[in-house]
Design a protein around this motif. Sequence first.
Motif, PDB file in Angstrom:
ATOM      1  N   THR A 171       0.833  -1.200   0.000  1.00 16.03           N
ATOM      2  CA  THR A 171       0.000   0.000   0.000  1.00 16.03           C
ATOM      3  C   THR A 171       0.867   1.249   0.000  1.00 16.03           C
ATOM      4  N   THR A 172       0.582   2.163  -0.926  1.00 15.26           N
ATOM      5  CA  THR A 172       1.263   3.460  -0.893  1.00 15.26           C
ATOM      6  C   THR A 172       0.369   4.527  -0.267  1.00 15.26           C
ATOM      7  N   ALA A 173      -0.903   4.169  -0.015  1.00 17.52           N
ATOM      8  CA  ALA A 173      -1.804   5.112   0.663  1.00 17.52           C
ATOM      9  C   ALA A 173      -1.253   5.372   2.068  1.00 17.52           C
ATOM     10  N   GLU A 174      -1.482   6.592   2.538  1.00 15.45           N
ATOM     11  CA  GLU A 174      -0.983   6.923   3.870  1.00 15.45           C
ATOM     12  C   GLU A 174      -2.118   7.033   4.874  1.00 15.45           C
ATOM     13  N   GLU A 175      -1.851   6.547   6.066  1.00 16.29           N
ATOM     14  CA  GLU A 175      -2.855   6.596   7.135  1.00 16.29           C
ATOM     15  C   GLU A 175      -3.271   8.034   7.393  1.00 16.29           C
ATOM     16  N   PRO A 176      -4.560   8.241   7.673  1.00 20.51           N
ATOM     17  CA  PRO A 176      -5.003   9.591   8.016  1.00 20.51           C
ATOM     18  C   PRO A 176      -4.268  10.047   9.281  1.00 20.51           C
ATOM     19  N   SER A 177      -3.752  11.244   9.200  1.00 25.64           N
ATOM     20  CA  SER A 177      -3.045  11.775  10.362  1.00 25.64           C
ATOM     21  C   SER A 177      -4.041  12.584  11.195  1.00 25.64           C
ATOM     22  N   MET A 178      -4.226  12.202  12.440  1.00 26.98           N
ATOM     23  CA  MET A 178      -5.175  12.915  13.292  1.00 26.98           C
ATOM     24  C   MET A 178      -4.791  12.750  14.750  1.00 26.98           C
ATOM     25  N   PRO A 179      -5.234  13.685  15.598  1.00 17.77           N
ATOM     26  CA  PRO A 179      -4.889  13.584  17.022  1.00 17.77           C
ATOM     27  C   PRO A 179      -5.508  12.326  17.638  1.00 17.77           C
ATOM     28  N   PRO A 180      -5.005  11.876  18.772  1.00 20.43           N
ATOM     29  CA  PRO A 180      -5.566  10.687  19.432  1.00 20.43           C
ATOM     30  C   PRO A 180      -7.037  10.919  19.800  1.00 20.43           C
ATOM     31  N   PRO A 181      -7.796   9.819  19.966  1.00 24.93           N
ATOM     32  CA  PRO A 181      -9.241   9.935  20.223  1.00 24.93           C
ATOM     33  C   PRO A 181      -9.577  10.917  21.346  1.00 24.93           C
ATOM     34  N   GLU A 182      -8.771  10.917  22.404  1.00 19.76           N
ATOM     35  CA  GLU A 182      -9.125  11.758  23.567  1.00 19.76           C
ATOM     36  C   GLU A 182      -8.941  13.242  23.262  1.00 19.76           C
ATOM     37  N   GLU A 183      -8.261  13.566  22.159  1.00 19.76           N
ATOM     38  CA  GLU A 183      -8.128  14.977  21.773  1.00 19.76           C
ATOM     39  C   GLU A 183      -9.074  15.346  20.625  1.00 19.76           C
ATOM     40  N   CYS A 184      -9.953  14.415  20.269  1.00 19.74           N
ATOM     41  CA  CYS A 184     -10.903  14.676  19.185  1.00 19.74           C
ATOM     42  C   CYS A 184     -12.283  15.010  19.752  1.00 19.74           C
ATOM     43  N   VAL A 185     -13.213  15.368  18.860  1.00 19.32           N
ATOM     44  CA  VAL A 185     -14.537  15.850  19.279  1.00 19.32           C
ATOM     45  C   VAL A 185     -15.534  14.698  19.223  1.00 19.32           C
ATOM     46  N   PRO A 186     -16.051  14.246  20.369  1.00 20.79           N
ATOM     47  CA  PRO A 186     -16.929  13.067  20.376  1.00 20.79           C
ATOM     48  C   PRO A 186     -18.309  13.379  19.791  1.00 20.79           C
ATOM     49  N   SER A 187     -18.869  12.384  19.088  1.00 18.66           N
ATOM     50  CA  SER A 187     -20.205  12.540  18.506  1.00 18.66           C
ATOM     51  C   SER A 187     -21.258  12.745  19.592  1.00 18.66           C
ATOM     52  N   SER A 188     -20.956  12.311  20.816  1.00 21.90           N
ATOM     53  CA  SER A 188     -21.914  12.496  21.917  1.00 21.90           C
ATOM     54  C   SER A 188     -22.125  13.971  22.243  1.00 21.90           C
ATOM     55  N   MET A 189     -21.242  14.836  21.733  1.00 22.09           N
ATOM     56  CA  MET A 189     -21.402  16.275  21.972  1.00 22.09           C
ATOM     57  C   MET A 189     -22.400  16.920  21.003  1.00 22.09           C
ATOM     58  N   ALA A 190     -22.970  16.114  20.091  1.00 15.68           N
ATOM     59  CA  ALA A 190     -23.938  16.683  19.139  1.00 15.68           C
ATOM     60  C   ALA A 190     -25.126  17.272  19.885  1.00 15.68           C
ATOM     61  N   PRO A 191     -25.722  18.344  19.357  1.00 19.84           N
ATOM     62  CA  PRO A 191     -26.880  18.965  20.016  1.00 19.84           C
ATOM     63  C   PRO A 191     -28.042  17.975  20.137  1.00 19.84           C
ATOM     64  N   PRO A 192     -28.883  18.134  21.178  1.00 20.29           N
ATOM     65  CA  PRO A 192     -29.985  17.183  21.413  1.00 20.29           C
ATOM     66  C   PRO A 192     -30.891  16.998  20.200  1.00 20.29           C
ATOM     67  N   GLU A 193     -31.124  18.074  19.419  1.00 20.98           N
ATOM     68  CA  GLU A 193     -32.035  17.919  18.280  1.00 20.98           C
ATOM     69  C   GLU A 193     -31.403  17.041  17.194  1.00 20.98           C
ATOM     70  N   VAL A 194     -30.081  17.094  17.088  1.00 21.61           N
ATOM     71  CA  VAL A 194     -29.392  16.220  16.125  1.00 21.61           C
ATOM     72  C   VAL A 194     -29.460  14.764  16.597  1.00 21.61           C
ATOM     73  N   LEU A 195     -29.209  14.559  17.881  1.00 22.19           N
ATOM     74  CA  LEU A 195     -29.266  13.195  18.410  1.00 22.19           C
ATOM     75  C   LEU A 195     -30.680  12.618  18.265  1.00 22.19           C
ATOM     76  N   ALA A 196     -31.688  13.460  18.379  1.00 27.74           N
ATOM     77  CA  ALA A 196     -33.074  12.994  18.256  1.00 27.74           C
ATOM     78  C   ALA A 196     -33.391  12.622  16.807  1.00 27.74           C
ATOM     79  N   ALA A 197     -32.861  13.390  15.845  1.00 27.78           N
ATOM     80  CA  ALA A 197     -33.138  13.123  14.428  1.00 27.78           C
ATOM     81  C   ALA A 197     -32.276  11.982  13.896  1.00 27.78           C
ATOM     82  N   ALA A 198     -31.220  11.660  14.613  1.00 31.00           N
ATOM     83  CA  ALA A 198     -30.274  10.646  14.144  1.00 31.00           C
ATOM     84  C   ALA A 198     -29.980   9.640  15.253  1.00 31.00           C
TER      85      ALA A 198
END
Lengths: 272, 272
Positions: B123-150
């Motif tokens: 593989t010559t594709a490169e892994e996505p470079s991103m901060p570790p999970p604990e420094e990322c934005v969790p989906s649980s932070m989505a607004p209540p109306e988004v969580l209700a629709a999804a």
Amino acid sequence: MPEAPAEPEFDRDIRLDAAGEGRFALDLAPGWVVGGGVNGGYLLAVVGNALRRTRPQRPDPIVVSAYYLSASLPGRATVTTRVLRDGGSIATMAADLAQDGSARLTALATYGDLAALPSDVRTTAEEPSMPPPEECVPSSMAPPEVLAAAPLLQRFDMRFDPASIGWAVGEPSGNGHLRAWFRLADGRDPDPLSLLMVVDALPPVTFDLGMPGWAPTLELTAHVRAVPAPGWLRVHHATRNLAGGMFEEDCEVWDSAGRLVAQSRQLARQPR
Amino acid sequence: MPEAPAEPEFDRDIRLDAAGEGRFALDLAPGWVVGGGVNGGYLLAVVGNALRRTRPQRPDPIVVSAYYLSASLPGRATVTTRVLRDGGSIATMAADLAQDGSARLTALATYGDLAALPSDVRTTAEEPSMPPPEECVPSSMAPPEVLAAAPLLQRFDMRFDPASIGWAVGEPSGNGHLRAWFRLADGRDPDPLSLLMVVDALPPVTFDLGMPGWAPTLELTAHVRAVPAPGWLRVHHATRNLAGGMFEEDCEVWDSAGRLVAQSRQLARQPR
């Protein structure tokens, strides 16, 4: 009286005889053979033509997915089509190509009218950068034994970017890229149907990884995104994930107006 | 006596009842709804499970192409499958998912045994470079109306790369990229079947272009290239060609061992 212009080879070779509701027949033309079988892009265009005949009011392929089941040979073939859904501005259909009762290719496709789509374009993809055709390496320079094994090369006028043709002299770049100018040898201009053939016309991108030999396609999906302008096409192949005996081959086709008119991806087996 | 561990949500929700030769039935679970319909990745996994049941000796999806015909709703659904070819080490099959006689999804697929493939990787594709999970934005932070629709967001633990989450606060990057860590909320580890769901789990990449709203998939093809290692997945979405009211969305899924385990491309309609 001037002679009527000859029918272009491509149109002649994808022409179908009606053989009943959703049934068509033709002779797969020997001119599209490469290695031991008939080129997969040509087969895709044959199937694409049958689908267009099935729903003339949805004239253009928008997305087509083909699964190759066994190698096709020149000679009689049948294509059967089914409409799965027709609504809004698109139709989704299925098609099967068979020879002597053997399934060769099965496909799903969505058709519509490309000319009726909104004209917005927000492409961030960049056109392949390559020298003009006259400074590229023509496919007609291929050695006689290659031309004999691949009659389909005579259908094409391909001009390879010198930067991605090292494999032809035993010096593949190893980058997994192929770039070429492309047009049909008889000058027939591209259209949405011929793009289905163009996405599988170049040699396998694995040539550029130092792996000569043919690479059988398992599956190929093409998106046709716009009616191509007349003239030369630029075709770019790339692979990034060669693993487990398979590789993906991404193809982009750009028209002479600088528009990205087709994108395809196939999954193929590595050459042995 | 210790309690038996609960069946993971994903396995529970793709479970099928046999309903005759190549026929299966299930209730599409309400927990996978997003906007007005059932998530397309979940449907792909349901169909993928029916295909696995059809040919248990070819346990893994290698390539699957799905065409979405109408929006699916929670509730009863049937899946019918057909084997088109079984030979060598792979089987190619077709599947149709329907509800109340309405066709929802039609698919073609090639299955095999991923664990039996050669172990070579170039593989010559490169892994996505991103901060570790604990420094990322969790989906649980989505607004209540988004969580209700999804409701499907509650199935996932997604951690978005801060560099591609600007759209959540009205500042999309405009680059056409989304990157996130992904795992199922109940900790179920990934496998080839769940990857079919993962490739369509993130929000549409058009969010990053400042186009909120859902983007109906016309067609999605996924290549599953290896059995994923347990743990977090990294998922990268990108689009390069937004034109004519449609866009392509490419997805890569990388496993915790740093291997590119799935690649997909879909053609979707632009959000209105």
